[in-house]
Design an enzyme around this catalytic site. Structure first.
Site, PDB file in Angstrom:
ATOM      1  N   SER A  15      13.104 -13.594  23.117  1.00 26.61           N
ATOM      2  CA  SER A  15      11.909 -13.459  22.283  1.00 26.61           C
ATOM      3  C   SER A  15      10.768 -12.777  23.029  1.00 26.61           C
ATOM      4  O   SER A  15      10.686 -12.853  24.255  1.00 26.61           O
ATOM      5  CB  SER A  15      11.428 -14.848  21.851  1.00 26.61           C
ATOM      6  OG  SER A  15      12.409 -15.416  21.018  1.00 26.61           O
ATOM      7  N   ARG A  64       9.056 -11.057  34.440  1.00 22.24           N
ATOM      8  CA  ARG A  64       7.815 -11.764  34.192  1.00 22.24           C
ATOM      9  C   ARG A  64       7.344 -12.386  35.495  1.00 22.24           C
ATOM     10  O   ARG A  64       8.134 -12.612  36.406  1.00 22.24           O
ATOM     11  CB  ARG A  64       7.927 -12.833  33.100  1.00 22.24           C
ATOM     12  CG  ARG A  64       9.207 -13.597  32.995  1.00 22.24           C
ATOM     13  CD  ARG A  64       9.024 -14.816  32.109  1.00 22.24           C
ATOM     14  NE  ARG A  64      10.065 -14.949  31.119  1.00 22.24           N
ATOM     15  CZ  ARG A  64      11.078 -15.836  31.224  1.00 22.24           C
ATOM     16  NH1 ARG A  64      11.185 -16.649  32.257  1.00 22.24           N
ATOM     17  NH2 ARG A  64      11.978 -15.903  30.279  1.00 22.24           N
ATOM     18  N   ARG A  85      -8.873  11.271 -25.321  1.00 22.55           N
ATOM     19  CA  ARG A  85      -8.934   9.804 -25.306  1.00 22.55           C
ATOM     20  C   ARG A  85      -8.248   9.165 -24.089  1.00 22.55           C
ATOM     21  O   ARG A  85      -8.320   7.967 -23.896  1.00 22.55           O
ATOM     22  CB  ARG A  85      -8.347   9.248 -26.612  1.00 22.55           C
ATOM     23  CG  ARG A  85      -9.335   9.329 -27.766  1.00 22.55           C
ATOM     24  CD  ARG A  85      -8.709   8.909 -29.064  1.00 22.55           C
ATOM     25  NE  ARG A  85      -7.787   9.921 -29.582  1.00 22.55           N
ATOM     26  CZ  ARG A  85      -6.878   9.694 -30.534  1.00 22.55           C
ATOM     27  NH1 ARG A  85      -6.758   8.495 -31.049  1.00 22.55           N
ATOM     28  NH2 ARG A  85      -6.100  10.660 -30.954  1.00 22.55           N
TER      29      ARG A  85
END
Ligand code: UD1
Ligand code: CA
Length: 457
Positions: A405, A440, A15
């Site tokens: 960041s 950058r 079952r």
């Protein structure tokens, strides 16, 4: 008296509608068979003391239970509970008390078993029974006018009067070895199901002049068996509520004990507050005054005192020092070690990284294979590029550094003490201490520049 435990686990469990043998389904993260085995171990462990009768799903059961210190007996064909115990008859010692347990009755408590076994000092046969409002399907305990047990009658063999009896056989019993062997030798399959019923030994004991001892468990859930997934879910909740109750009695606030799940071994300090839908897995230890928000999953981790874990965080194989703040929506992967008072904020993933005292990684970052010093501030969107496609490399960020960041730290790389990295940098070589390092392109503005226009046709 030596205690020998026999665990019956050969049944198919049709079952459950499952390819997994029934006794390998889990309650509280542990297989049912493991629950019953652990209970048997509390009565005595080692060779000759625990015997598991198995059949259906044999290979898988053995595979899943390799760590057990038990004897295994194969019951090739399932011809009833008496037939199952008979397979192990030669293993039973004359002077032992034999405890019969069911592999699909996982929540039985050790204190109930201890009491049952104690009854065998006065009687060679002690039965655990329970009164049920709906006794359908169970063997009924038939008693005489003085209230002594005469026999057990199975549902399919019972007459209408017997079907009205509400005291039923849980299946759990304790029997002196020498008696069990003699009674087992006398049972037959002459009944409605053509099975060898273990329960027939009760009638045989009475014929031998034995007064059968009986007792009931403190809580009926202890003796409930599992035949389908609804019962599995039901017993899972009883099990969880029991753990929750214990925690609350020891000074833990659970916002809703019915929405709290433990799947392992936990230790929790005082004045801990746990919000809804928290899952604790494996070995988890939680200090005092810890707050855990909603929908948090913690596995195999240690949390020190005063830690705050906010909603929707996942913590795995990590150590979190006192006073840390984690989340919401943080993911701490294995081998994260946070010293005291570290802040890990939203959408931050940390892996195999140590972070020293007072450092902050508050927003949208991935920090992996890194060593972060004390009082470091890692800005939003910082990524350690730790993987070159073949190997993992380490990033070291020394005390007091400030990472602007949207920085990528291409490992292996070191950022020196008190160094500052300008926002938006891609750092491929070591950044010296105390200096500003920035990488950058210079910002330019083009006069008279026009945005492209939509073409008309
Ligand atoms: C049995 C009892 C019944 C009791 C009920 C409690 C007998 C004859 N009946 O019912 O009085 O009320 O348990 O749940 O004992 N098993 C084997 N080999 C077999 C048959 C069973 O290992 O050949 C194992 C099953 O895996 C299970 C346990 O024994 O763990 C009980 O089997 P199950 O078929 O559920 O018991 P019933 O005969 O229905
Ligand atoms: Ca059953």
């Amino acid at each position: 008296m030596t205690i020998q435990s026999i665990i019956l686990a050969a049944g198919q469990g049709t079952r459950m509608c499952s390819d997994i043998p029934k006794v390998l389904h889990r309650i509280g993260g542990k297989t049912m068979l493991r629950h019953v085995y652990d209970l048997a171990c509390q009565q005595g462990q080692g060779r000759g003391l625990i015997n598991i009768v198995y059949g259906h799903g044999g290979e898988r059961i053995l595979e899943a239970s390799r760590a057990f210190e038990a004897d295994w007996t194969l019951q090739k064909e399932q011809r009833g509970t008496g037939h199952a115990v008979l397979q192990a008859v030669d293993w039973i010692m004359d002077d032992s008390a034999v405890l019969i347990l069911y592999g699909d009755v996982p929540l039985l408590e050790a204190k109930t078993v201890t009491k049952l076994l104690a009854l065998t000092e006065a009687s060679p046969l002690a039965l655990l029974t329970v009164k049920l409002a709906q006794p359908y399907g169970y063997g009924r305990i038939v008693r005489d006018l003085r209230g002594e047990v005469i026999c057990i009658v199975e549902e399919k063999d019972a007459d209408d009067i017997q079907k009205g009896i509400t005291e039923v056989n849980t299946g759990i019993m304790a029997v002196r070895g020498v008696n069990l062997k003699s009674w087992l030798g006398r049972i037959t399959d002459n009944n409605a199901q053509g099975e060898f019923y273990l329960t027939d030994i009760i009638g045989l004991a009475v014929q031998d002049g034995v007064t059968v001892a009986t007792m009931e468990p403190a809580d009926a859930a202890e003796v409930m068996g599992i035949n389908n997934r609804e019962q599995l879910a039901h017993l899972e909740r009883s099990f969880q509520l029991k753990i929750a109750g214990k925690l609350m009695r020891n000074g833990v606030t659970l916002r809703d004990p019915s929405r709290f799940d433990v799947r392992g071994e936990i230790s929790v300090g005082r004045d801990v507050e746990i919000d809804v839908n928290v899952i604790l897995e494996g070995r988890v230890s939680i200090g005092n005054n810890v707050k855990i928000g909603a929908n948090v999953i913690i596995s195999d981790s240690e949390l020190g005192d005063d830690v705050v874990v906010q909603a929707h965080s996942i913590i795995e194989s990590s150590q979190i020092g006192a006073g840390c703040r984690v989340g919401p929506y943080a993911r701490l992967r294995p081998e994260t070690v946070l010293d005291e008072k570290v802040h890990i904020g939203n959408f931050v993933e940390i892996k195999k990284t140590s972070v020293a005292q007072g450092s902050k990684i508050n927003h949208l970052s991935y920090v992996g294979d890194a060593v972060v010093g004390a009082n470091v501030n890692i800005g939003a969107g910082t990524i350690t590029c730790n993987y070159d496609g073949a190997n993992k490399h380490q990033t070291v960020i020394e005390d007091g550094a400030f990472i602007g960041s949207d920085t990528q730290l291409v490992a292996p790389v070191t950022v020196g003490k008190n160094a500052t990295i300008g926002a938006g940098s891609t750092i491929t070589r070591d950044a010296p201490q105390n200096a500003l390092t920035i990488s950058r392109v210079k910002q330019v503005s083009l006069d008279g520049w026009k945005r492209p226009e939509k073409k008309r046709n």
